[in-house]
Enzyme design. Structure first.
Site, short mmCIF file in Angstrom:
data_model
loop_
_atom_site.label_atom_id
_atom_site.label_comp_id
_atom_site.label_asym_id
_atom_site.label_seq_id
_atom_site.Cartn_x
_atom_site.Cartn_y
_atom_site.Cartn_z
CE LYS A 154 -2.26 -1.97 3.41
NZ LYS A 154 -1.93 -3.41 3.25
CB ILE A 155 3.41 2.35 2.48
CG1 ILE A 155 2.50 2.66 3.70
CG2 ILE A 155 4.31 3.75 2.37
CD1 ILE A 155 3.07 2.29 4.90
CG ASP A 174 6.38 -6.60 -3.22
OD1 ASP A 174 6.16 -7.74 -2.88
OD2 ASP A 174 6.03 -5.67 -2.66
CB CYS A 205 9.85 -4.52 2.27
SG CYS A 205 11.49 -4.42 3.03
N PRO A 206 8.11 -4.88 4.97
CG PRO A 206 6.49 -6.81 5.20
CD PRO A 206 7.08 -5.91 3.96
CB THR A 232 9.39 5.98 5.89
OG1 THR A 232 9.01 5.10 4.65
CG2 THR A 232 9.92 7.34 5.60
NE ARG A 234 7.51 -1.71 12.37
CZ ARG A 234 6.67 -0.60 12.13
NH1 ARG A 234 6.76 0.38 11.50
NH2 ARG A 234 5.23 -0.92 12.69
CG ASP A 258 9.75 8.46 10.39
OD1 ASP A 258 9.82 9.47 11.10
OD2 ASP A 258 8.72 7.96 10.22
CD GLU A 263 11.55 3.26 16.03
OE1 GLU A 263 11.95 3.46 14.85
OE2 GLU A 263 10.12 3.20 16.22
CG HIS A 295 8.24 5.35 14.12
ND1 HIS A 295 8.61 4.04 14.68
CD2 HIS A 295 7.25 5.26 13.26
CE1 HIS A 295 7.67 2.96 13.59
NE2 HIS A 295 6.91 3.80 13.02
#
Ligand code: NAD
Length: 329
Positions: A154-155, A174, A205-206, A232, A234, A258, A263, A295
């Protein structure tokens, strides 16, 4: 229904109190993050609501089960901080907010790119101090540059759309390429090819075992000298030590993050009067071509509305015994 909301900030309380009027749940807001040491606070509650840096490991899950917690409502998309096997073993349901304004994160990635490139943060300070010189403020046109997008969900897909408006060539990687993006002109290539050809690389990506430290000394070797890296997604997608080395060697021209692997001990807190013991973040902050935000990519009014109302709907569905459409398992 009694709900303990952890890692609460003034804006969380503002949004949840505003929209809970229609639901009438009994919320208690805890500023403290949730972990095995603070899990005893969940006694007497039916459900908990957590955020990105709450630590829902097996030990925390034990405490939650002892306190009869039946539902974890994660008020974000990522759930890498939740031990799902442990939750399942204790029969605790986990729900999340799968999609909330992908534009918020994609646009923040763009903000990092434009700020790093055109140095508006430096220009702002200079001009306010009466320094109208342009020395060292030179940037580059985004038009015709090659952007590498890792993860086109989505992002990532929204980011591709935003960047195409600048006339960039978009390369993507991907595990599940998107036909719709191919039709829009995005070119899927191997990860190595993406590293080799991109002027700017943006991570969407996750965080998984397969993606941890996807930016490391080996992938850096493949990249162009002066590459811009934007994260942005993880923190642990990036090997911080390797990236510091890449910045020191001038291999990385710009870094915008980010998110940061360590963190949880820093972000969302005002540490301006404290001694910071994290040498990596201090080193990163010492580079003139590094931009760090805490974040905040998700932090728009539209996203906060979506996060709050979806979380409330998730809890309502659980309370009414309805299907949990946003369950993670
Ligand atoms: P999504 O599930 O829609 O998309 C993720 C994409 O990554 C999918 O297309 C998937 O196929 C792809 N993918 C999976 N494994 C991959 C691999 N090994 N290599 C390349 N691609 C792979 O998720 P999304 O909503 O687009 O969110 C992406 C990430 O953004 C989340 O996982 C989260 O970590 C992060 N995020 C950050 C913020 C923030 O405030 N900074 C806010 C929301 C989400």
């Amino acid at each position: 229904m009694k709900i303990a909301l952890f890692s609460s900030k003034p804006y969380d309380q503002e949004y949840f109190e505003k929209y809970n009027v229609d639901y009438q749940f009994d919320f208690t807001f805890f500023e403290t993050p949730l972990n095995s040491h603070t899990a005893n606070l969940t006694k007497g509650f039916d459900a908990i609501c957590t955020f990105v840096n709450d630590k829902l490991d097996a030990k925390t899950m034990e405490r939650l089960a002892e306190n009869n917690i039946k539902l974890i409502a994660v008020r974000c998309a990522g759930f890498n901080n939740v031990d799902l096997d442990a939750a399942k073993a204790k029969n605790i349901k986990v729900v999340r907010v799968p999609a909330y304004s992908p534009e918020a994160i994609a646009e923040h990635a763009l903000a990092l790119i434009l700020t790093l490139n055109r140095k508006t943060h430096k220009a702002y300070n200079r001009v306010r101090e009466g320094n109208f010189s342009l020395n060292k403020l030179i940037g580059f046109n985004l038009n015709n540059k090659t952007i590498g997008v890792i993860g086109t969900g989505k992002i990532g897909a929204t980011f591709c759309k935003v960047l195409s408006g600048f006339g960039c060539e978009i390369l993507a990687y991907d595990v599940y390429p998107s036909e719709a993006l191919i039709e829009q002109g995005v070119k899927y290539v191997s990860l190595d090819e993406l590293f080799k050809q991109s002027d700017i690389i943006s991570l969407h990506c996750p965080l998984l075992e397969s993606t941890k430290h996807i930016i490391n000394k080996d992938s850096l070797k493949l990249m162009k000298k002066g590459v811009m890296i934007i994260n942005t997604s993880r923190g642990a997608l990036v090997d911080t030590a390797d990236v510091i080395e890449g910045l020191s060697q001038n291999k990385i021209g710009y870094l915008g993050i980010d998110v940061y692997e360590q963190e949880e001990n820093l972000f969302y807190q005002d540490l301006s009067e404290s001694i910071i013991h994290d040498d990596f973040i201090l080193r990163l902050n010492s580079f003139p071509n590094v931009l760090i935000t805490s974040h905040q990519a998700f932090f728009t009014k539209e996203a906060m509305f979506e996060i709050t109302t979806t979380t409330l709907e998730n809890i309502k569905a659980f309370k009414n015994g309805e299907e949990l459409v946003n369950e993670v398992n």
